[in-house]
Write an enzyme that holds these catalytic residues in place. Structure first.
Site, PDB file in Angstrom:
ATOM      1  N   GLN A  33      -4.570  -1.716   9.695  1.00 56.06           N
ATOM      2  CA  GLN A  33      -4.435  -3.025   9.054  1.00 56.06           C
ATOM      3  C   GLN A  33      -4.992  -4.117   9.967  1.00 56.06           C
ATOM      4  O   GLN A  33      -4.602  -4.221  11.133  1.00 56.06           O
ATOM      5  CB  GLN A  33      -2.950  -3.286   8.732  1.00 56.06           C
ATOM      6  CG  GLN A  33      -2.703  -4.551   7.961  1.00 56.06           C
ATOM      7  CD  GLN A  33      -3.299  -4.514   6.541  1.00 56.06           C
ATOM      8  OE1 GLN A  33      -3.169  -3.526   5.820  1.00 56.06           O
ATOM      9  NE2 GLN A  33      -3.982  -5.575   6.149  1.00 56.06           N
ATOM     10  N   ASP A  48     -10.990   2.835   4.083  1.00 54.03           N
ATOM     11  CA  ASP A  48     -11.206   1.391   3.960  1.00 54.03           C
ATOM     12  C   ASP A  48     -12.705   1.070   3.899  1.00 54.03           C
ATOM     13  O   ASP A  48     -13.099  -0.043   3.545  1.00 54.03           O
ATOM     14  CB  ASP A  48     -10.603   0.667   5.178  1.00 54.03           C
ATOM     15  CG  ASP A  48      -9.471  -0.277   4.777  1.00 54.03           C
ATOM     16  OD1 ASP A  48      -9.265  -0.465   3.568  1.00 54.03           O
ATOM     17  OD2 ASP A  48      -8.807  -0.816   5.683  1.00 54.03           O
ATOM     18  N   LYS A  99       0.838  -1.206   0.000  1.00 56.40           N
ATOM     19  CA  LYS A  99       0.000   0.000   0.000  1.00 56.40           C
ATOM     20  C   LYS A  99       0.868   1.250   0.000  1.00 56.40           C
ATOM     21  O   LYS A  99       0.602   2.206  -0.729  1.00 56.40           O
ATOM     22  CB  LYS A  99      -0.938  -0.015   1.222  1.00 56.40           C
ATOM     23  CG  LYS A  99      -2.044  -1.054   1.081  1.00 56.40           C
ATOM     24  CD  LYS A  99      -2.809  -1.301   2.375  1.00 56.40           C
ATOM     25  CE  LYS A  99      -3.776  -2.477   2.197  1.00 56.40           C
ATOM     26  NZ  LYS A  99      -4.451  -2.879   3.423  1.00 56.40           N
TER      27      LYS A  99
END
Ligand code: NAD
Length: 292
Positions: free
Chosen positions: A98, A121, A54
């Site tokens: 994460q 997200d 990412k």
């Protein structure tokens, strides 16, 4: 019939080039560089790899990224305080924690702490709920990637029968909601579904996200269907495969996404897009997630 194969890598590359231009314009016209903060708790090797990917993808398109590493035994309070700091930082437009998190941390608490305006997200309950009403700010990245692939391939969605195999919160359910929002007739199947083929055979568009290699074989697919394989499975011999018997099903489908090289490259691409859109929103440029 032999299906056309969707080249997810090429679509992702094309979109990333577009986003790179849009970011350069935002920097030039408004002096705003999109910023993404990624929080990584502990030393899970897979998570470290995902975060590195990412961060690299951000650099490639001109997004400033900040990688924040925390020890596996960090307290929930410290983690929440870090999210508060990032929520208040105007140079940060996207915040991503994460997953998975260590067991002592309550995931929902953490996801709800992220400002809705920075939830790139798409896991905050506001954004999750928005999928039901068409008012989500940031769609979750993998389902959004599926949607973009279908859009790129000009697949008609309204009025079509869609079957989603897999009902997880991060892939199956949101992808189903997104396609229903676009007027498809959607069935959602899961591991307790009786006679899976009865549902998959009705599908003009079959989206599979179960995590089971070879779950979908040709007899379960309608001739001419569009088949999107989200699954990623590592076989004992090291090969990476999806959930669909690719060689068999491609002889029956009209369009099929491979694994690897299908949905995979789109997930990070949509994270970049959500971060770009978040930065644009801070200067009054508002592009709704199309059709969602
Ligand atoms: P999950 O384990 O959380 O959910 C799997 C879902 O599939 C569940 O709803 C379960 O009931 C259903 N399922 C399991 N076995 C089934 C069966 N035999 N028949 C019908 N349904 C069945 O998984 P997830 O996080 O949703 O991920 C699904 C797959 O997608 C995995 O292979 C994962 O690696 C992959 N994935 C890929 C990306 C990407 O970027 N391409 C992103 C996320 C997940």
């Amino acid at each position: 019939m032999t299906a056309r194969i969707i080249d997810g890598k090429a679509v992702a590359k094309k979109l990333r080039a577009e986003y790179k231009n849009r970011i350069a314009q935002l920097v030039a016209a408004k002096g705003v560089t999109p910023g993404l903060a990624v929080i990584l708790v502990g030393h899970n090797p897979a998570s470290q790899l995902y975060v590195s990917n990412k961060v690299r993808a951000c650099a490639d398109v001109g997004i400033r990224s900040e990688r924040i590493e925390m020890a596996a035994d960090v307290s929930e309070q410290v983690l929440l305080a870090e999210i508060d700091r990032l929520n208040a930082d105007p140079t940060v437009h996207g915040i991503l924690v994460q997953l998975p998190l260590p067991a002592h941390i309550e995931v929902r608490q953490v996801l709800e702490r992220i400002s809705v305006a920075k939830d790139v997200d798409g896991f905050h309950l506001y954004n999750v709920g928005g999928l039901l009403t068409g008012s989500t700010v940031f769609p979750p990245c993998t389902p959004y990637g599926v949607q973009k692939l279908l859009e790129h391939e000009n697949v008609q969605i309204a009025g079509r029968n869609v079957c989603v195999v897999g009902a997880s919160n991060i892939v199956g359910k949101p992808v189903a909601m997104m396609l229903m929002q676009q007027d498809a007739t959607v069935s959602i199947c899961h591991k307790l579904t009786r006679d899976l083929a009865m549902f998959t055979l009705l599908a003009d568009i079959l989206v599979v996200a179960a995590g089971v290699p070879n779950l979908i074989v040709p007899q379960m697919v309608r001739t001419g269907a569009v088949v999107i394989d989200v699954g990623i499975n590592r076989l004992p011999d090291g090969r990476l495969v999806g959930d669909v018997d690719f060689e068999g099903v491609r002889k029956k489908a009209s369009l099929i996404s491979p694994v690897p090289g299908g949905v995979g490259p789109m997930t990070v691409t949509m994270l970049l897009f959500n971060t770009l859109r978040s930065a644009e929103r801070t200067v009054g440029i508002e592009e709704a997630a199309p059709g969602l």
